[in-house]
Design a protein around this motif. Structure first.
Motif, PDB file in Angstrom:
ATOM      1  N   GLN A 230       0.743   8.587  -5.437  1.00  0.00           N
ATOM      2  CA  GLN A 230      -0.645   8.975  -5.669  1.00  0.00           C
ATOM      3  C   GLN A 230      -0.823   9.508  -7.092  1.00  0.00           C
ATOM      4  O   GLN A 230      -1.069  10.700  -7.295  1.00  0.00           O
ATOM      5  CB  GLN A 230      -1.098  10.031  -4.656  1.00  0.00           C
ATOM      6  CG  GLN A 230      -2.612  10.232  -4.634  1.00  0.00           C
ATOM      7  CD  GLN A 230      -3.054  11.208  -3.556  1.00  0.00           C
ATOM      8  OE1 GLN A 230      -2.377  12.173  -3.249  1.00  0.00           O
ATOM      9  NE2 GLN A 230      -4.217  10.944  -2.960  1.00  0.00           N
TER      10      GLN A 230
ATOM     11  N   ASP B  37     -13.144  10.750  -3.913  1.00  0.00           N
ATOM     12  CA  ASP B  37     -12.467   9.528  -3.509  1.00  0.00           C
ATOM     13  C   ASP B  37     -13.467   8.505  -2.969  1.00  0.00           C
ATOM     14  O   ASP B  37     -13.347   7.310  -3.232  1.00  0.00           O
ATOM     15  CB  ASP B  37     -11.415   9.850  -2.450  1.00  0.00           C
ATOM     16  CG  ASP B  37     -10.576   8.644  -2.076  1.00  0.00           C
ATOM     17  OD1 ASP B  37      -9.874   8.109  -2.952  1.00  0.00           O
ATOM     18  OD2 ASP B  37     -10.639   8.216  -0.902  1.00  0.00           O
TER      19      ASP B  37
ATOM     20  N   TRP C 221      -8.206   5.981  -1.999  1.00  0.00           N
ATOM     21  CA  TRP C 221      -6.893   6.080  -1.362  1.00  0.00           C
ATOM     22  C   TRP C 221      -6.961   5.707   0.119  1.00  0.00           C
ATOM     23  O   TRP C 221      -7.944   5.988   0.793  1.00  0.00           O
ATOM     24  CB  TRP C 221      -6.345   7.502  -1.485  1.00  0.00           C
ATOM     25  CG  TRP C 221      -6.131   7.935  -2.894  1.00  0.00           C
ATOM     26  CD1 TRP C 221      -6.834   8.886  -3.574  1.00  0.00           C
ATOM     27  CD2 TRP C 221      -5.163   7.426  -3.814  1.00  0.00           C
ATOM     28  NE1 TRP C 221      -6.364   9.014  -4.860  1.00  0.00           N
ATOM     29  CE2 TRP C 221      -5.338   8.123  -5.039  1.00  0.00           C
ATOM     30  CE3 TRP C 221      -4.163   6.455  -3.735  1.00  0.00           C
ATOM     31  CZ2 TRP C 221      -4.559   7.875  -6.162  1.00  0.00           C
ATOM     32  CZ3 TRP C 221      -3.380   6.214  -4.857  1.00  0.00           C
ATOM     33  CH2 TRP C 221      -3.578   6.908  -6.054  1.00  0.00           C
TER      34      TRP C 221
ATOM     35  N   TRP D 249       1.452   6.299   3.478  1.00  0.00           N
ATOM     36  CA  TRP D 249       2.091   7.448   2.828  1.00  0.00           C
ATOM     37  C   TRP D 249       3.491   7.722   3.337  1.00  0.00           C
ATOM     38  O   TRP D 249       4.354   8.168   2.564  1.00  0.00           O
ATOM     39  CB  TRP D 249       1.226   8.700   3.028  1.00  0.00           C
ATOM     40  CG  TRP D 249      -0.165   8.502   2.530  1.00  0.00           C
ATOM     41  CD1 TRP D 249      -1.306   8.363   3.260  1.00  0.00           C
ATOM     42  CD2 TRP D 249      -0.570   8.362   1.156  1.00  0.00           C
ATOM     43  NE1 TRP D 249      -2.391   8.162   2.445  1.00  0.00           N
ATOM     44  CE2 TRP D 249      -1.972   8.159   1.147  1.00  0.00           C
ATOM     45  CE3 TRP D 249       0.108   8.398  -0.061  1.00  0.00           C
ATOM     46  CZ2 TRP D 249      -2.690   7.993  -0.041  1.00  0.00           C
ATOM     47  CZ3 TRP D 249      -0.601   8.236  -1.232  1.00  0.00           C
ATOM     48  CH2 TRP D 249      -1.980   8.037  -1.220  1.00  0.00           C
TER      49      TRP D 249
ATOM     50  N   GLN E 271      -1.590  13.683   2.103  1.00  0.00           N
ATOM     51  CA  GLN E 271      -1.448  12.881   0.902  1.00  0.00           C
ATOM     52  C   GLN E 271      -0.722  13.707  -0.154  1.00  0.00           C
ATOM     53  O   GLN E 271      -0.726  14.933  -0.121  1.00  0.00           O
ATOM     54  CB  GLN E 271      -2.818  12.418   0.420  1.00  0.00           C
ATOM     55  CG  GLN E 271      -3.508  11.478   1.408  1.00  0.00           C
ATOM     56  CD  GLN E 271      -4.871  11.003   0.927  1.00  0.00           C
ATOM     57  OE1 GLN E 271      -5.271  11.228  -0.215  1.00  0.00           O
ATOM     58  NE2 GLN E 271      -5.609  10.352   1.816  1.00  0.00           N
TER      59      GLN E 271
ATOM     60  N   PRO F 224      -6.321   5.580  -8.054  1.00  0.00           N
ATOM     61  CA  PRO F 224      -6.073   4.632  -6.961  1.00  0.00           C
ATOM     62  C   PRO F 224      -6.143   3.206  -7.487  1.00  0.00           C
ATOM     63  O   PRO F 224      -6.517   2.969  -8.640  1.00  0.00           O
ATOM     64  CB  PRO F 224      -7.201   4.928  -5.978  1.00  0.00           C
ATOM     65  CG  PRO F 224      -8.287   5.509  -6.808  1.00  0.00           C
ATOM     66  CD  PRO F 224      -7.613   6.270  -7.913  1.00  0.00           C
TER      67      PRO F 224
END
Length: 450
Positions: free
Chosen positions: A363, A113, A374, A381, A323, A368
């Motif tokens: 997600q 990420d 993210w 979230w 997540q 992303p």
């Protein structure tokens, strides 16, 4: 009540409960496990650039086909790449579900990420996994400068941030006006990958770094290349340091220098602490992590150890929102879904029961919105639509995955250990059907936080 150490190890730093008999249960064991082999990558190997390159070449050649067969050639070539990308989904899930060393899988996801790449089309569908296999997983327990160099020079990153088409203004090709300078990689290197926003760089540093990076490119047949015709001639000054000499070696040196700056240490330390521990982490823990980074020359194991050795890592409530991918993996582990079941699941069923729900929860797998990856904050979230999607998955999917669901109370204890509250156990015990009881556990606040 603060959960037991092994519960925190599994939920905050790992892929969820239950833990196998060999799984690390404390800081010392978690760090020791990183020194061992990457067993999950060995068990479920996924395609890196070497395997992907022939498929990319075939896709590029298909576009050159003329006549009636062109569309079929393109579709056939893309289908092979899509199959590799679908295998990446399976492998990612299988590794995390089967992992004894859940911390390693979580670190792989964190750095993937941090160095986000997003496929722009079906022909690029497998590039995120290629970057992970080649440039991220091999360096999880190494030094950050090495990881940064490997990522920055990888075809996936060169493609995603348009570095492969960047041309120095005074280069041979630049003087012919064939193309222009592209600052995307230089900007993200400074803003996202190293110094961070407010890290003391200026637009002049971005441009000078972009000029230094010119010449880096790749070809699907020949792989990574350095094209002198694209390279900006002369010296470049980045963050007060002037770089001259052979360009690829100079680029590596510049990346290493930037990686070892104190601003980079502070940025990475805080980002790791935010991801694993709390949206507002203990400043003393972040400072200890940054200090370990600087003292060790960017040794990532030393940084992880500084985080895990700090009391703040093992105290306080588990407040981070899981997540969707973390939530799904933890649920699959708790339900007892095996890696072999995931790897053999028909593609349509996997999309229906897992991948499609990730998108509904907000997600979509490795997609992303941009290169910053993210969001971490809870508000991203825990939203009405996101919660609705989580509840829907919890209440409808487990019974489609298993022939027989477990007793809800036993499942709550299996999934949450000593974190299962009396109120949750009471509610699970009084559910009219097992599917509802299991759904209550998976939709609970306890299960949705880490």
């Amino acid at each position: 009540m603060t959960p037991a150490t092994e519960t925190i190890a599994a939920i905050r730093f790992g892929c969820g409960l239950p833990l196998s008999g060999k799984a690390p249960r404390d800081a010392k064991a978690m760090i020791a496990a990183l020194a061992g082999p990457d067993r999950m990558a060995q068990a479920w190997p996924l395609a890196g650039q070497e395997a992907l390159a022939p498929l990319q070449f075939a896709a590029a050649e298909a576009k050159k086909v003329r006549g009636a067969g062109r569309e079929k050639a393109i579709n056939d070539a893309r289908a092979q790449i899509v199959a590799v990308s679908e295998q990446a989904v399976r492998g990612t899930l299988a590794r995390a579900v089967a992992a004894e060393d859940g911390f390693r899988e979580r670190l792989a996801a964190f750095w993937a990420d941090h160095f986000t790449v997003i496929a722009a089309n079906l022909s690029e569908a497998a590039i995120p996994q290629a970057l992970i296999e080649d440039a991220i997983r091999p360096h999880l327990a190494g030094h950050f400068p090495d990881m940064l160099i490997a990522v920055s020079l990888h075809p996936s990153m060169l493609t995603y941030l348009d570095q492969a088409v960047s041309v120095g203004p005074n280069s041979q090709r630049g003087q012919r006006k064939e193309a222009g300078l592209n600052e995307n990689l230089a900007r993200e290197l400074l803003e996202l990958h190293t110094l961070g926003v407010g890290g003391g760089y200026a637009q002049a540093d971005v441009r000078e770094l972009a000029e230094l990076l010119t010449g880096l490119t790749w070809d699907p047949r020949r792989g990574f290349e350095y094209d002198k015709r694209r390279a900006e001639p002369g010296a470049e000054t980045v963050l007060g340091v002037t770089y001259t000499g052979e360009k690829v070696a100079t680029i590596r040196q510049a990346l290493s220098d930037i990686a070892l700056r104190p601003e980079t240490a502070a940025h990475l330390a805080r980002k790791l602490a935010v991801h694993f521990v709390a949206d507002q982490p203990d400043p003393a823990m972040v400072e200890a992590m940054a200090g370990a980074y600087t003292a060790s020359g960017g040794n990532l194991v030393q940084v992880y150890a500084a985080m895990l050795d700090h009391p703040a890592a093992w105290t306080g409530p588990l407040t981070k929102a899981r997540q969707p991918l973390d939530l799904t993996i933890a649920a699959l582990r708790a339900l007892g879904v095996t890696a072999d079941q995931i790897m053999s699941m028909p593609a349509g069923r996997l999309r229906k029961l897992v991948v499609g729900h990730l998108a509904a929860m907000g997600q979509p797998f490795r997609r992303p919105r941009g290169p910053d990856g993210w969001a971490e904050e809870e508000e991203a979230w825990i939203t009405p639509s996101g919660l609705a999607a989580r509840v829907t998955w919890a209440m409808t999917v487990p019974q489609q995955l298993l022939r027989e669901l477990p007793d809800p109370v036993e499942f709550a204890r299996r999934a949450l250990g000593d974190r299962a509250s009396e109120a949750l156990l009471w509610a699970a015990a009084r559910a009219e059907k097992r599917s509802e009881g299991v759904g209550i556990v998976l939709a609970s606040a306890e299960f949705n936080r880490r």
